[in-house]
Design a protein around this motif. Structure first.
Motif, PDB file in Angstrom:
ATOM      1  N   ARG A  95     -10.223  -3.943 -10.809  1.00  0.00           N
ATOM      2  CA  ARG A  95     -10.442  -3.645  -9.275  1.00  0.00           C
ATOM      3  C   ARG A  95     -11.024  -3.989  -8.326  1.00  0.00           C
ATOM      4  N   ASP A 105      -6.071   6.258   2.888  1.00  0.00           N
ATOM      5  CA  ASP A 105      -6.806   5.027   3.799  1.00  0.00           C
ATOM      6  C   ASP A 105      -7.646   5.404   4.160  1.00  0.00           C
ATOM      7  N   ASP A 110     -13.227  -4.752  -5.249  1.00  0.00           N
ATOM      8  CA  ASP A 110     -13.599  -3.765  -3.639  1.00  0.00           C
ATOM      9  C   ASP A 110     -15.278  -4.473  -2.390  1.00  0.00           C
ATOM     10  N   ALA A 130      -6.626   0.157   0.296  1.00  0.00           N
ATOM     11  CA  ALA A 130      -5.707  -0.513  -0.834  1.00  0.00           C
ATOM     12  C   ALA A 130      -4.970  -0.733  -0.690  1.00  0.00           C
ATOM     13  N   THR A 165      -9.855  -2.419  -0.851  1.00  0.00           N
ATOM     14  CA  THR A 165      -9.905  -2.291  -2.276  1.00  0.00           C
ATOM     15  C   THR A 165      -8.231  -2.815  -2.798  1.00  0.00           C
ATOM     16  N   GLN A 217      -4.688   4.002  -9.944  1.00  0.00           N
ATOM     17  CA  GLN A 217      -4.590   3.068  -8.806  1.00  0.00           C
ATOM     18  C   GLN A 217      -3.838   4.736  -7.146  1.00  0.00           C
ATOM     19  N   THR A 245       0.784  -0.869   0.248  1.00  0.00           N
ATOM     20  CA  THR A 245      -0.150  -0.398   0.102  1.00  0.00           C
ATOM     21  C   THR A 245       1.097   1.268  -0.199  1.00  0.00           C
ATOM     22  N   ARG A 254     -11.190   3.026   4.662  1.00  0.00           N
ATOM     23  CA  ARG A 254     -10.453   2.468   2.837  1.00  0.00           C
ATOM     24  C   ARG A 254      -9.171   1.872   2.977  1.00  0.00           C
ATOM     25  N   SER A 284      -4.872   4.004  -3.947  1.00  0.00           N
ATOM     26  CA  SER A 284      -4.397   4.100  -2.682  1.00  0.00           C
ATOM     27  C   SER A 284      -2.728   4.388  -1.841  1.00  0.00           C
TER      28      SER A 284
END
Length: 260
Positions: A221, A170, A223, A99, A204, A164, A87, A97, A167
């Protein structure tokens, strides 16, 4: 008098019909056997490679079972000593959240391969491009930076032109979460019968793909949101939508895997 008798009978028939429909629906639902495991020993073992390990990830139906690391100035995301996902945010246990990204080196054709256990990193994440796969594989085990392992359920899958960039953050506000959920479900190739809102904890997963050619920056992707307290591990109903039709047309061109 006859009319007064018929009304409760009609209501009774309606109630019985609703009950029968509910029982039939419940009896045709399948429950996942995917469970949370203690990944503590694996996390400790992965630290020997020198990266900052902040958790662990497993994805139902795939061989994705790997450590999660934080990118620092010393991180080499092309390190081939071991498999991992990374990440670009700072996972401190407060994000809502996170990723994670990992490589997809080989599974790059218009008809991604399913079930090849020699694949590494996030190559098997492409399995979710098939409707019959996601119907029976919808859960993710995510161990966070505090060592707490939880199950997450997938609510959206997309193949799109994406850098992306998500990422790098978060932690979303309620309004940002609402916008993200709306965007993710709109871009998804499936309509998945999963309730999700800004109060859920999200996850994610990203990987690259050459599904639309080597000269594009498309990403695959997935989720998911955390399983709610008391929520059963019942597989949600999944339907393909208009987004999937474009992908299906591409797959029907039947291109073989590219040389790597």
């Amino acid at each position: 008098m006859k009319k007064k008798i018929l009304i409760p009978i009609a209501l009774l028939i309606i109630v019985v019909a609703i009950f029968v429909t509910f029982v039939y629906y419940r009896s045709n639902l399948k429950t996942s056997s995917f469970t949370v495991l203690d990944e503590t020993d694996k996390i400790e073992n992965a630290k020997k490679y020198g990266d900052e390990v902040v958790g662990w990830l497993r994805v139902e139906g795939t061989n994705i079972d790997l450590p999660l690391i934080k990118v620092t100035e010393d991180t080499d995301v092309y390190n081939n000593e071991y498999d991992f996902a990374w990440t670009n945010s700072i996972p401190d246990g407060t994000g809502n959240r996170p990723a994670y990204i990992s490589h997809n080196i080989r599974n790059v054709s218009r008809n991604p391969i399913v079930g090849d256990n020699t694949m590494t990193r996030f190559e098997q994440l492409m399995s979710f491009i098939y409707p019959d796969f996601i119907e029976n594989n919808q859960f993710i085990e995510f161990t966070d930076s505090e060592g707490t392992a939880s199950l997450y359920r997938i609510y959206a899958v997309a193949l799109l032109n994406d850098d992306q960039n998500a990422s790098f953050s978060d932690t979303y506000t309620d309004s940002e979460q609402k916008r993200y959920i709306k965007k993710a479900t709109r871009e998804s190739m499936y309509d998945i019968d999963v309730d999700v809102n800004e109060n859920d904890l999200m996850l994610t997963l990203f990987t690259c793909t050459r599904f639309y050619g080597a000269d594009t920056s498309y990403s695959f992707r997935v989720d998911a949101r955390k399983l709610r307290e008391g929520e059963e591990k019942i597989y949600a109903r999944v339907k393909t939508n208009d987004n999937y039709e474009k992908i299906k047309e591409r797959m029907e061109e039947n291109e073989n895997n590219e040389e790597v």
